[in-house]
Design a protein around this motif. Structure first.
Motif, PDB file in Angstrom:
ATOM      1  N   GLY A 143      66.521   3.604  27.820  1.00 38.42           N
ATOM      2  CA  GLY A 143      65.640   4.966  28.023  1.00 38.42           C
ATOM      3  C   GLY A 143      65.738   6.517  28.855  1.00 38.42           C
ATOM      4  N   GLY A 144      66.073   6.225  29.835  1.00 40.89           N
ATOM      5  CA  GLY A 144      66.973   8.028  29.704  1.00 40.89           C
ATOM      6  C   GLY A 144      67.314   8.854  29.259  1.00 40.89           C
ATOM      7  N   THR A 145      66.654  10.198  29.316  1.00 37.65           N
ATOM      8  CA  THR A 145      67.235  11.287  28.912  1.00 37.65           C
ATOM      9  C   THR A 145      67.364  12.244  30.809  1.00 37.65           C
ATOM     10  OG1 THR A 145      64.650  12.462  29.820  1.00 37.65           O
ATOM     11  CG2 THR A 145      65.260  10.830  27.550  1.00 37.65           C
ATOM     12  N   PRO A 146      68.234  13.582  29.835  1.00 38.48           N
ATOM     13  CA  PRO A 146      68.888  14.435  31.161  1.00 38.48           C
ATOM     14  C   PRO A 146      67.496  14.742  32.210  1.00 38.48           C
ATOM     15  CG  PRO A 146      69.841  14.953  29.076  1.00 38.48           C
ATOM     16  CD  PRO A 146      68.348  13.758  28.503  1.00 38.48           C
ATOM     17  N   GLU A 147      66.746  15.061  31.715  1.00 36.62           N
ATOM     18  CA  GLU A 147      64.880  15.700  31.866  1.00 36.62           C
ATOM     19  C   GLU A 147      64.371  14.607  32.783  1.00 36.62           C
ATOM     20  OE1 GLU A 147      65.759  15.799  29.119  1.00 36.62           O
ATOM     21  OE2 GLU A 147      66.057  17.818  28.752  1.00 36.62           O
ATOM     22  N   LYS A 148      64.316  12.938  32.873  1.00 35.29           N
ATOM     23  CA  LYS A 148      63.810  12.053  32.969  1.00 35.29           C
ATOM     24  C   LYS A 148      64.849  10.480  32.806  1.00 35.29           C
ATOM     25  CE  LYS A 148      59.332  13.223  31.844  1.00 35.29           C
ATOM     26  NZ  LYS A 148      58.390  13.066  31.670  1.00 35.29           N
ATOM     27  N   PRO A 149      65.827  10.654  33.837  1.00 34.42           N
ATOM     28  CA  PRO A 149      67.344   9.529  33.372  1.00 34.42           C
ATOM     29  C   PRO A 149      66.702   8.644  34.264  1.00 34.42           C
ATOM     30  CG  PRO A 149      67.368  11.046  35.361  1.00 34.42           C
ATOM     31  CD  PRO A 149      66.281  11.680  34.635  1.00 34.42           C
ATOM     32  N   VAL A 153      60.489   7.939  38.853  1.00 34.43           N
ATOM     33  CA  VAL A 153      59.347   7.055  38.589  1.00 34.43           C
ATOM     34  C   VAL A 153      58.133   7.848  39.798  1.00 34.43           C
ATOM     35  CG1 VAL A 153      57.784   4.574  39.774  1.00 34.43           C
ATOM     36  CG2 VAL A 153      60.372   4.577  38.853  1.00 34.43           C
ATOM     37  N   PHE A 154      57.604   8.078  38.871  1.00 28.58           N
ATOM     38  CA  PHE A 154      55.943   8.327  39.640  1.00 28.58           C
ATOM     39  C   PHE A 154      55.089   6.848  39.558  1.00 28.58           C
ATOM     40  CE2 PHE A 154      58.144  11.210  36.797  1.00 28.58           C
ATOM     41  CZ  PHE A 154      57.998  12.118  37.441  1.00 28.58           C
ATOM     42  N   ILE A 155      54.795   7.480  40.789  1.00 30.14           N
ATOM     43  CA  ILE A 155      53.933   6.291  42.259  1.00 30.14           C
ATOM     44  C   ILE A 155      52.460   7.574  42.147  1.00 30.14           C
ATOM     45  CG2 ILE A 155      53.457   5.322  43.832  1.00 30.14           C
ATOM     46  CD1 ILE A 155      56.280   4.004  43.573  1.00 30.14           C
ATOM     47  N   ALA A 156      51.512   6.450  42.371  1.00 25.25           N
ATOM     48  CA  ALA A 156      49.967   7.605  42.450  1.00 25.25           C
ATOM     49  C   ALA A 156      49.354   6.385  42.822  1.00 25.25           C
ATOM     50  CB  ALA A 156      49.682   7.894  40.945  1.00 25.25           C
ATOM     51  N   LEU A 157      48.382   7.308  44.401  1.00 31.55           N
ATOM     52  CA  LEU A 157      47.167   6.411  44.936  1.00 31.55           C
ATOM     53  C   LEU A 157      46.150   7.305  44.288  1.00 31.55           C
ATOM     54  CD1 LEU A 157      46.613   4.933  47.369  1.00 31.55           C
ATOM     55  CD2 LEU A 157      47.185   6.245  48.522  1.00 31.55           C
ATOM     56  N   ASP A 158      45.028   6.562  44.008  1.00 27.96           N
ATOM     57  CA  ASP A 158      43.686   7.226  43.868  1.00 27.96           C
ATOM     58  C   ASP A 158      42.712   6.812  45.166  1.00 27.96           C
ATOM     59  OD1 ASP A 158      41.144   7.638  42.014  1.00 27.96           O
ATOM     60  OD2 ASP A 158      42.538   9.027  41.616  1.00 27.96           O
ATOM     61  N   ALA A 159      41.925   7.048  45.500  1.00 25.99           N
ATOM     62  CA  ALA A 159      40.791   7.147  46.791  1.00 25.99           C
ATOM     63  C   ALA A 159      39.604   7.650  46.155  1.00 25.99           C
ATOM     64  CB  ALA A 159      40.984   6.906  47.892  1.00 25.99           C
ATOM     65  N   GLY A 160      39.200   7.989  44.936  1.00 26.84           N
ATOM     66  CA  GLY A 160      38.170   8.931  44.458  1.00 26.84           C
ATOM     67  C   GLY A 160      38.328  10.534  45.075  1.00 26.84           C
ATOM     68  N   SER A 161      37.850  10.230  46.370  1.00 24.51           N
ATOM     69  CA  SER A 161      38.318  11.492  47.666  1.00 24.51           C
ATOM     70  C   SER A 161      39.434  12.539  47.272  1.00 24.51           C
ATOM     71  CB  SER A 161      37.328  11.851  48.576  1.00 24.51           C
ATOM     72  OG  SER A 161      38.005  10.728  49.048  1.00 24.51           O
ATOM     73  N   HIS A 162      40.241  10.967  47.162  1.00 22.47           N
ATOM     74  CA  HIS A 162      42.184  11.490  47.448  1.00 22.47           C
ATOM     75  C   HIS A 162      42.853  11.423  46.660  1.00 22.47           C
ATOM     76  CE1 HIS A 162      45.561  11.860  50.199  1.00 22.47           C
ATOM     77  NE2 HIS A 162      46.079  10.940  49.524  1.00 22.47           N
ATOM     78  N   LYS A 163      43.088  11.801  46.378  1.00 26.90           N
ATOM     79  CA  LYS A 163      44.849  11.502  45.264  1.00 26.90           C
ATOM     80  C   LYS A 163      45.988  12.132  45.673  1.00 26.90           C
ATOM     81  CE  LYS A 163      41.426  11.973  41.879  1.00 26.90           C
ATOM     82  NZ  LYS A 163      40.789  10.824  41.405  1.00 26.90           N
ATOM     83  N   GLU A 164      46.930  11.882  45.242  1.00 30.09           N
ATOM     84  CA  GLU A 164      48.785  11.557  45.836  1.00 30.09           C
ATOM     85  C   GLU A 164      49.419  11.088  44.338  1.00 30.09           C
ATOM     86  OE1 GLU A 164      50.076   8.647  49.225  1.00 30.09           O
ATOM     87  OE2 GLU A 164      48.721  10.610  49.952  1.00 30.09           O
ATOM     88  N   VAL A 165      50.637  12.070  44.397  1.00 34.29           N
ATOM     89  CA  VAL A 165      51.221  11.263  43.385  1.00 34.29           C
ATOM     90  C   VAL A 165      52.324  11.659  43.470  1.00 34.29           C
ATOM     91  CG1 VAL A 165      51.059  13.308  40.932  1.00 34.29           C
ATOM     92  CG2 VAL A 165      52.082  10.968  40.578  1.00 34.29           C
ATOM     93  N   LYS A 166      53.843  11.235  43.109  1.00 33.53           N
ATOM     94  CA  LYS A 166      55.265  11.509  43.904  1.00 33.53           C
ATOM     95  C   LYS A 166      56.060  11.203  42.439  1.00 33.53           C
ATOM     96  CE  LYS A 166      58.510  12.229  47.624  1.00 33.53           C
ATOM     97  NZ  LYS A 166      58.001  12.247  48.751  1.00 33.53           N
ATOM     98  N   GLY A 167      56.973  11.821  42.064  1.00 31.15           N
ATOM     99  CA  GLY A 167      58.464  11.269  41.795  1.00 31.15           C
ATOM    100  C   GLY A 167      59.466  10.850  42.203  1.00 31.15           C
ATOM    101  N   TYR A 168      59.775  10.055  42.148  1.00 35.23           N
ATOM    102  CA  TYR A 168      60.890   9.424  42.701  1.00 35.23           C
ATOM    103  C   TYR A 168      62.738   8.942  41.790  1.00 35.23           C
ATOM    104  CZ  TYR A 168      57.627   8.373  46.047  1.00 35.23           C
ATOM    105  OH  TYR A 168      56.504   7.806  47.284  1.00 35.23           O
ATOM    106  N   ARG A 169      63.514   8.751  42.606  1.00 35.05           N
ATOM    107  CA  ARG A 169      64.927   8.816  41.563  1.00 35.05           C
ATOM    108  C   ARG A 169      65.731   7.515  42.441  1.00 35.05           C
ATOM    109  NH1 ARG A 169      69.193  10.081  38.997  1.00 35.05           N
ATOM    110  NH2 ARG A 169      70.114   9.159  37.791  1.00 35.05           N
ATOM    111  N   PHE A 170      65.160   6.430  41.444  1.00 29.36           N
ATOM    112  CA  PHE A 170      66.034   5.206  42.277  1.00 29.36           C
ATOM    113  C   PHE A 170      67.102   4.940  42.025  1.00 29.36           C
ATOM    114  CE2 PHE A 170      61.211   4.475  42.616  1.00 29.36           C
ATOM    115  CZ  PHE A 170      60.982   4.918  44.316  1.00 29.36           C
ATOM    116  N   PHE A 171      68.105   4.539  42.233  1.00 27.36           N
ATOM    117  CA  PHE A 171      69.019   3.901  41.553  1.00 27.36           C
ATOM    118  C   PHE A 171      70.013   2.397  41.753  1.00 27.36           C
ATOM    119  CE2 PHE A 171      69.672   8.455  43.452  1.00 27.36           C
ATOM    120  CZ  PHE A 171      70.224   8.764  41.558  1.00 27.36           C
TER     121      PHE A 171
END
Length: 201
Positions: A143-149, A153-171
């Motif tokens: 399922g991986g690609t050169p752009e997204k191996p 994984v993208f992980i997001a947190l939403d609290a209404g007034s606060h939102k954050e998201v970050k991408g990771y590469r796990f092995f």
């Protein structure tokens, strides 16, 4: 990461004193990076923080397949703060169950910061929880690609007034990637709560 401390002295009382000094110094140096001691688990520590502050949580998972919710519910009494979760593995379920706009998936893909953000917001609104956290990624082995191996994984947190998201590469293999993603998802919320003691939804 686990740190083991061993003290060798002839007197037990002295050993306890030295051990406590070492532990205190480790905590001072590592600060928020230390989530607990002895039998503490990340999900248990997070649950304690949510319970103390009267907050609630819901989860939206794709690549972790319910592992985040499973870990949360391993803690006795987690029904006090965990409202529920959605395993939205297909694109259709992300749209239907979480309200992720089809345009987001079409333009950015299901494995993207934009999709993760929409999932976290969608599950928070669906359950009426204080926080929504989401995971979406490629656990492999295919399922991986050169752009997204594999391991992306993208992980997001939403609290209404606060939102954050970050991408990771796990092995690692599929199970290791899922475990690491669940670990980071739980830890992201733990760190947010500790860094924002005055937060109010």
């Amino acid at each position: 990461m686990h740190i083991k401390v061993r003290v060798e002295v002839s007197c037990q009382r002295e050993a306890q004193r030295v051990l406590q000094e070492v532990v205190d110094e480790i905590r001072r140096r590592l600060g928020i990076n230390v989530f607990g001691m002895d039998e503490d688990t990340l999900e248990g520590v997070l649950g304690g923080l949510l319970r103390e502050r009267g907050f609630s949580l819901a989860t939206a998972e794709s690549c972790t397949g319910g592992l985040v919710a499973h870990r949360i519910t391993q803690v006795p009494g987690s029904s006090e703060y965990f409202l529920g979760g959605v395993v939205s593995y297909s694109n259709e379920s992300k749209e239907r169950e979480l309200g992720v706009p089809a345009e987001v998936i079409r333009v950015h893909g299901a494995v993207s910061a934009e999709c993760a953000s929409a999932m976290a917001e969608g599950v928070r609104l669906r359950f009426g929880s204080t926080f929504g956290i989401s995971t979406t990624g490629i656990a492999g082995p295919a399922g991986g690609t050169p752009e997204k191996p594999v391991g992306t994984v993208f992980i997001a947190l939403d609290a209404g007034s606060h939102k954050e998201v970050k991408g990771y590469r796990f092995f690692g293999d599929r199970n290791q990637i899922k475990l690491m993603a669940s670990e980071v998802a739980l830890d992201r919320l733990r760190r947010f709560l500790l860094r924002n003691p005055e937060f109010k939804p």
